[in-house]
Design a protein around this motif. Sequence first.
Motif, PDB file in Angstrom:
ATOM      1  N   VAL A 159      50.242  34.473  37.339  1.00  0.00           N
ATOM      2  CA  VAL A 159      51.311  35.471  37.475  1.00  0.00           C
ATOM      3  C   VAL A 159      52.664  34.775  37.610  1.00  0.00           C
ATOM      4  CG1 VAL A 159      52.261  37.266  38.970  1.00  0.00           C
ATOM      5  CG2 VAL A 159      49.832  37.280  38.399  1.00  0.00           C
ATOM      6  N   VAL A 160      52.705  33.738  38.440  1.00  0.00           N
ATOM      7  CA  VAL A 160      53.967  33.002  38.632  1.00  0.00           C
ATOM      8  C   VAL A 160      54.465  32.441  37.295  1.00  0.00           C
ATOM      9  CG1 VAL A 160      54.913  30.868  39.601  1.00  0.00           C
ATOM     10  CG2 VAL A 160      53.666  32.449  41.059  1.00  0.00           C
ATOM     11  N   SER A 161      53.520  31.934  36.492  1.00  0.00           N
ATOM     12  CA  SER A 161      53.912  31.315  35.217  1.00  0.00           C
ATOM     13  C   SER A 161      54.471  32.333  34.229  1.00  0.00           C
ATOM     14  CB  SER A 161      52.708  30.631  34.574  1.00  0.00           C
ATOM     15  OG  SER A 161      52.109  29.765  35.487  1.00  0.00           O
ATOM     16  N   CYS A 162      54.188  33.599  34.466  1.00  0.00           N
ATOM     17  CA  CYS A 162      54.660  34.627  33.533  1.00  0.00           C
ATOM     18  C   CYS A 162      56.096  35.032  33.814  1.00  0.00           C
ATOM     19  CB  CYS A 162      53.767  35.867  33.619  1.00  0.00           C
ATOM     20  SG  CYS A 162      52.179  35.614  32.850  1.00  0.00           S
ATOM     21  N   VAL A 163      56.626  34.637  34.966  1.00  0.00           N
ATOM     22  CA  VAL A 163      57.969  35.085  35.347  1.00  0.00           C
ATOM     23  C   VAL A 163      58.997  34.080  34.842  1.00  0.00           C
ATOM     24  CG1 VAL A 163      59.461  35.702  37.273  1.00  0.00           C
ATOM     25  CG2 VAL A 163      57.010  36.173  37.391  1.00  0.00           C
ATOM     26  N   ARG A 164      59.981  34.582  34.126  1.00  0.00           N
ATOM     27  CA  ARG A 164      60.956  33.721  33.492  1.00  0.00           C
ATOM     28  C   ARG A 164      61.704  32.843  34.498  1.00  0.00           C
ATOM     29  NH1 ARG A 164      64.467  35.249  28.431  1.00  0.00           N
ATOM     30  NH2 ARG A 164      64.509  33.105  27.770  1.00  0.00           N
ATOM     31  N   LEU A 165      61.977  33.431  35.671  1.00  0.00           N
ATOM     32  CA  LEU A 165      62.710  32.728  36.723  1.00  0.00           C
ATOM     33  C   LEU A 165      62.058  31.385  37.068  1.00  0.00           C
ATOM     34  CD1 LEU A 165      65.135  33.481  38.578  1.00  0.00           C
ATOM     35  CD2 LEU A 165      63.451  34.180  40.282  1.00  0.00           C
TER      36      LEU A 165
ATOM     37  N   TRP B 250      60.305  29.413  35.011  1.00  0.00           N
ATOM     38  CA  TRP B 250      60.089  28.488  33.886  1.00  0.00           C
ATOM     39  C   TRP B 250      60.957  27.267  34.073  1.00  0.00           C
ATOM     40  CZ3 TRP B 250      60.135  32.450  29.249  1.00  0.00           C
ATOM     41  CH2 TRP B 250      59.033  33.291  29.389  1.00  0.00           C
TER      42      TRP B 250
ATOM     43  N   TYR C  30      52.124  41.971  28.592  1.00  0.00           N
ATOM     44  CA  TYR C  30      53.001  40.811  28.765  1.00  0.00           C
ATOM     45  C   TYR C  30      53.507  40.329  27.408  1.00  0.00           C
ATOM     46  CZ  TYR C  30      54.718  36.262  30.175  1.00  0.00           C
ATOM     47  OH  TYR C  30      55.518  35.177  30.386  1.00  0.00           O
TER      48      TYR C  30
ATOM     49  N   TRP D 293      56.511  42.152  26.248  1.00  0.00           N
ATOM     50  CA  TRP D 293      57.732  41.689  26.925  1.00  0.00           C
ATOM     51  C   TRP D 293      58.213  40.381  26.295  1.00  0.00           C
ATOM     52  CZ3 TRP D 293      58.688  37.257  29.916  1.00  0.00           C
ATOM     53  CH2 TRP D 293      59.914  37.259  30.586  1.00  0.00           C
TER      54      TRP D 293
ATOM     55  N   GLU E 223      61.778  39.439  24.495  1.00  0.00           N
ATOM     56  CA  GLU E 223      62.605  38.323  24.973  1.00  0.00           C
ATOM     57  C   GLU E 223      62.963  37.366  23.841  1.00  0.00           C
ATOM     58  OE1 GLU E 223      63.831  37.155  28.275  1.00  0.00           O
ATOM     59  OE2 GLU E 223      63.753  39.343  28.214  1.00  0.00           O
TER      60      GLU E 223
END
Lengths: 366, 247
Positions: A114-120, A122, A352, A355, A359
């Motif tokens: 889940v963390v890896s999916c958030v752009r913040l 990366w 996902y 999204w 992006e």
Amino acid sequence: MAARVFQSIAARPAPVRTGGLMGWLRGNLFADVRTTVSTLIIGGLLLWYLPQLFNWAVWTAYWLPDAQACHPVEVGACWGVVAEKYRLIIFGRYPFEEQWRPLVATVLMMTLLVVSCVRLFWKPWLAGLWVLGLGLFFWLMLGGMGLSRVETDRWGGLPLTLLLATLSIAMAFPLALLVALGRRSELPAIRTLCTLYVELIRGVPLISVLFMASFMFPLFMPQGTKIDVLIRVLAGITLFAAAYMAEVIRGGLQAIPKGQVEAAASLGLSYWQTQRKIVLPQALAMVVPGIMNNFIAIFKDTSLVTIVSLYELTGALGLALNSDADWRPYKIEGYVFIALIYFAFCFAMSRYSLWVEREVNKGRQR
Amino acid sequence: MNTPIISFEKVNKWYGNDFHVLRDIDLSVAKGERIVICGPSGSGKSTLIRCINRLEEHQQGRLVVDGIELSDDVKAIDTVRKQVGMVFQQFNLFPHLTVLENLTLSPMWVGKLPKKEAEERAMAQLERVRIAEQAAKYPLQLSGGQQQRVAIARALCLTPKIMLFDEPTSALDPEMIKEVLDVMIELANQGITMLCVTHEMGFAKAVADRVIFMDQGQIVEQNTPDQFFNHPQTDRAQDFLSKILGH
């Protein structure tokens, strides 16, 4: 004669769509004879079937873990099987008293994903986080350093599914990139090698790749060398998935106009700089749906490792029910349960990907 | 005369086995010279200028750019490409990068400039083509004329000694041709060496030191714009001019 002054008409908003529910129904379901007939047929089938499904799944279902209470024919679904067997289904043959370890490992892996999916997030440290996370995962699952040892052939259920899917996706993707680039290389040796690889792998079913990885491969190894079955199976799935993914990526590469590469060359960019900065970002953006298709397929294909005696989610379900005569008749309920788990993951991946698509295509929006 | 910045000596090129696209090209370009190349389609104009930064390889003869002979030597090609900016008919901007990123890409990755310096240089070039306010947009959000001006600015970010233009206005709406030509004229007046494939005769008359007329892979005629347009020496050039100026 003075020129006439041009008066432009001020822009107006587009007309609002009217009609509400009735308008929508008429437009989409009862527009003409053909749509009306198909609406009636499909609606009729749903009306006939849905109540039966509801009746079986909810109305006459029995919810408590009591196999005897489920026997009468008028009883529908017997959901007690899930309550009774969920630990076996989710964790497979992992030692019962130690099952907090795969539980923590699974939560850890899902958090990482889940963390890896958030752009913040990366950022370069994300890679470090993965190394750390996977290290923890393997320590929890395998044991050692204070924990009792559990060999990989006892691993099973959801943590095994997640591990196989995550690692094979993570390894197949870069391999697929290289193979896709290789198939378009100007060097004949590399091109032939990559083409050969793709055609060979695509020519055989995954089951036979897994069989080879698991049973045939050790025969060719020198006596005494032993590679863990988990690693062999991971290699098999990775090689298999990468061949398909490479073709999807190659499709994207072919859609990049030649002018892009020429412009990059005229600016002095090297081959690898051109691929990394110009070609791949655009090619991958185009094939996001196809790549996500591959990812989802890999996730579900992990269920095939059962045939080489690794009991991931699907295999663990068989294990849980086949060994117990009382509960064996309620396989359907069990399959519905794991189907929901698979669906949750695959649906999340598919959302996902929508999204990601938005992006990466920002430059194409007006 | 000083040593030429570009010199072609008996350069030949073929596409495949039987399309002889450049035939015995001899051409030398002096530093700061502004050259317009024209001719019918398929005459080899684009191929000629694309050889200069090795987007096309010549097969025979010698081609020296800024003292470096172009061959299979990758280092030489890289060095030459840093000296030569190119503007394409189809702009070829990178649609996934903003205007500013299009401009900073090469200075940062090829020129190894720090990001801040690359951005300063990029903004200066965008000012030069009068489009600085669009820096944060993506190329496809701009009009054709604006895109081509960005493409010119991108090429200028290399601080090249030579600029190549490959039919820079052919893909533009008529209303936008002028804004691009204005930028090119300004550039021409600043002393950079320019080779421009175009049929914009007004531009040729305004800035060119020399017009080169090509047909069937050969340089048929070269002269000052005045002489070329008013007194073409060959029947082929007369015929060509009567067709493009005929109405």
